[in-house]
Structures are given as structure tokens and as C-alpha cells.
Design an enzyme around this catalytic site. Sequence first.
Site, short mmCIF file in Angstrom:
data_model
loop_
_atom_site.label_atom_id
_atom_site.label_comp_id
_atom_site.label_asym_id
_atom_site.label_seq_id
_atom_site.Cartn_x
_atom_site.Cartn_y
_atom_site.Cartn_z
N HIS A 204 0.85 -1.20 0.00
CA HIS A 204 0.00 0.00 0.00
C HIS A 204 0.88 1.24 0.00
CE1 HIS A 204 1.17 -0.47 4.20
NE2 HIS A 204 0.89 0.81 4.40
N ASP A 206 0.90 5.16 1.93
CA ASP A 206 0.27 5.81 3.08
C ASP A 206 -0.45 7.08 2.60
OD1 ASP A 206 1.32 3.86 4.72
OD2 ASP A 206 3.06 5.05 5.32
N HIS A 261 4.80 0.06 -0.15
CA HIS A 261 5.60 -0.77 0.76
C HIS A 261 4.73 -1.86 1.35
CE1 HIS A 261 3.93 2.62 3.03
NE2 HIS A 261 3.97 1.87 4.11
N ARG A 271 8.39 -9.06 14.96
CA ARG A 271 8.78 -7.69 14.61
C ARG A 271 7.86 -6.71 15.32
NH1 ARG A 271 10.86 -4.48 10.25
NH2 ARG A 271 9.48 -2.75 9.82
C1 GA4 Z 1 -2.54 2.74 5.58
C2 GA4 Z 1 -1.60 3.60 6.46
C3 GA4 Z 1 -1.99 3.56 7.95
O1 GA4 Z 1 -1.59 2.31 8.53
C4 GA4 Z 1 -3.52 3.75 8.14
C5 GA4 Z 1 -4.20 2.59 7.44
C6 GA4 Z 1 -5.74 2.51 7.53
C7 GA4 Z 1 -6.20 1.60 8.69
O2 GA4 Z 1 -5.49 0.66 9.06
O3 GA4 Z 1 -7.29 1.85 9.19
C8 GA4 Z 1 -6.23 2.03 6.16
C9 GA4 Z 1 -5.02 2.22 5.18
C10 GA4 Z 1 -3.99 3.00 6.00
C11 GA4 Z 1 -5.45 2.97 3.91
C12 GA4 Z 1 -6.80 2.45 3.29
C13 GA4 Z 1 -7.81 2.04 4.38
C14 GA4 Z 1 -7.46 2.79 5.67
C15 GA4 Z 1 -6.73 0.60 6.06
C16 GA4 Z 1 -7.52 0.62 4.77
C17 GA4 Z 1 -7.82 -0.45 4.07
C18 GA4 Z 1 -3.85 3.89 9.62
C19 GA4 Z 1 -3.99 4.88 7.29
O4 GA4 Z 1 -4.12 6.04 7.62
O5 GA4 Z 1 -4.30 4.42 6.05
#
Ligand code: GA4
Length: 334
Positions: A204, A206, A261, A271
Site C-alpha cells: 500500500h 500511506d 511498501h 517484529r
Molecule cells: C494505511 C496507512 C496507515 O496504517 C492507516 C491505514 C488505515 C487503517 O489501518 O485503518 C487504512 C489504510 C492506511 C489505507 C486504506 C484504508 C485505511 C486501512 C484501509 C484499508 C492507519 C492509514 O491512515 O491508512
Amino acid sequence: MVVLSQPILENFSYINTSCKPTTTHFTGIPVVDLLDPEAKNIIVKACQEFGFFKVDNHGVPIEAVAKLEAEAVRFFGLPQHEKDQAGPPNPFGYGNKSIGPNGDVGWVEYLLLNANPQLIMNSSLTFPGNSQLFWKVVHEYVGAVRKMSCQVLELIAEGLKIEPRNVLSRLIKDERSDSCLRVNHYPPCPPAQQEEKLIGFGEHTDPQVISVVRSNNSTGLQIALRDGTWVSVPPDQSSFFIDVGDSLQVLTNGRFRSVRHRVIADSLKGRVSMIYFGGPPLSEKIAPLPCLMEEGEESLYTDFTWSEYKKSAYKTRLGDNRLGIFEKKIQVPL
Ligand code: GA4
């Protein structure tokens, strides 16, 4: 020893091993010494080429890191029913294997916490054990990491020759900044799965402006290079790794690219990683910085606020291209 039944393991994804070798450590990751007078130029180049770099001489006290890691290890070592009391992550709290609201899973358990400076201390989440100590430790860690993130964003502004110097850092310094902290625990990979590359956290990018990753001395983090090759990031527990997020890609009108990443659950010892996601206030307009645009340059994206982007991001699956719907379709003349 924990023996997992096949049906449980079938829910998880594995890496397609026909893709490039993923076990060799990639030595080309840019390293930035924040005390180096050249830091701003090295950071800008790293953000353009990789969307990713490692930071040394970061100024985050080692005690703040050690204390949060100790709290994380203590928490993840508790019996499952006690950890479950801090969940589900809606939006903040404890989560186990399930990531986000749309069916993504990974070999990971985690705590997702609000990292807004105002909210950390009076969070309504209570944790088993000394809850007050936990929040104090989180507050100290986030404060130090936010400070370093602001320094990095100010170096970026300098390196891009844009003004004012705080044009980016103000987004995460703002008391309404929508930032969060994720503390992940990837349990040791079951021996039978080690060869198959069990996915801890799927690929994904961020969504925020900048993400700051610190992990214990364990392998697993991989980034995709611009040509799509996946490479393993050599672990370094005394440094931080920085990811360019989707918002910074838009703010720089595509000059920087957010980095894809993922984490492979290949560690024998487990980890633990802590990631600070520096996000803007919800009402902030995410658009290319006017001070950066060349004459006649057009935005590659339609206008949106962080709140609109976040709303649409939470409807996507982890691996989706979340910026896609905001990209302007370029008209190619016939
Ligand atoms: C990816 C980056 C961060 O971990 C996060 C994730 C979020 C979550 O875990 O709730 C998301 C993901 C992240 C992006 C798309 C959506 C929302 C899970 C998901 C499938 C906390 C964020 O801000 O976006």
C-alpha cells in the site's frame, strides 16, 4: 509451539515468489544525516527517486523509543482477552489480523492511536495495566518524532527552494493535525510458512503527508522501486525510515511519489514497529503548493480536502491506488 490449522492460514496472502528475489537486502536506500549541511538536497533527491529514505542523527531520544517499545512488548504479551478489551480499532484501539474496514488481513496485531497533541493525554481508551504511564510514554514519543518530522519537512521546503520554510511542517504542527500512531506486532512466522512469504501487512501507500517508521532489529519491510521491483530494507533499530505519503505527492504536484511498501512476516523472533503518520487538519485543502508551481504548470489532481480524501480512502482496499480518482485525465490532442 503454536500450530495453526490450514483453514486459518488459508485466509492469509502470500507473496508471489515469481517476483524478483526479496530476501537480499537492498543497499541503495538513501541515508540522510540530519546534521549534514547537504541533508536538504539528499532528502529531495531521495523523495523524487524512492519516496523513501533512512534518517540518522535524528535527535529522537533513545529513551523515548525504548520506553514505547517496552510498553508495546508488554501490551502484546498480555492474554488475548485482555488485549481485546482495547479493541476494535474503531477508529482507534487494538486490532488483530483484520486491517481497515474492507476485508484486508495480515499476520499482524496492532494498536492504532490518535497522535494529535491535544488528544493524546485525554484519550478515552483505557489500557490494561498502568494506562496513565502508557499515555505518557506515547505522548513523549510522538512529541519527539513530530519534531523530527517537522525538521525533515522544513529541509524539504529548503531543498525545493520554496517559502515560507514551514509551508509543509505547519500541516502537522497544527493542533488540529489529523495524525496517528500505529504500533504493530508481527508475531514470529509459523515455521511451515517461512518459505512461502506470509504477508504481515499488504502492499500500500500511506495516505498522509509523511510517515516515520521505527522497528526493532527485525527484517520484513520491503519497498517497491519505481520500476516495480520489490526490495528488502535492511533493519536498523537506531535509525528512522521516512515514507512519502499520497498527500505529499499531491502537494508537490507529483515531483515526489508516495512509496508502495509492505511487510513480510519472515521474522523468527517477531517484529515490533511504530509508525507515526503525519496528517494535515481535516479541513485542509490538499493541492499542489502554489509557490512550487512553474509558470503555466497545471495541477495533476482535482481539488479535495484531507477529509474528502480520507473518506474515500476508507472505502478502498489496502492495495488500491487511492489517488486514482483525483487524477486529472490528460487530454491528448488527436
Ligand atoms: C494505511 C496507512 C496507515 O496504517 C492507516 C491505514 C488505515 C487503517 O489501518 O485503518 C487504512 C489504510 C492506511 C489505507 C486504506 C484504508 C485505511 C486501512 C484501509 C484499508 C492507519 C492509514 O491512515 O491508512
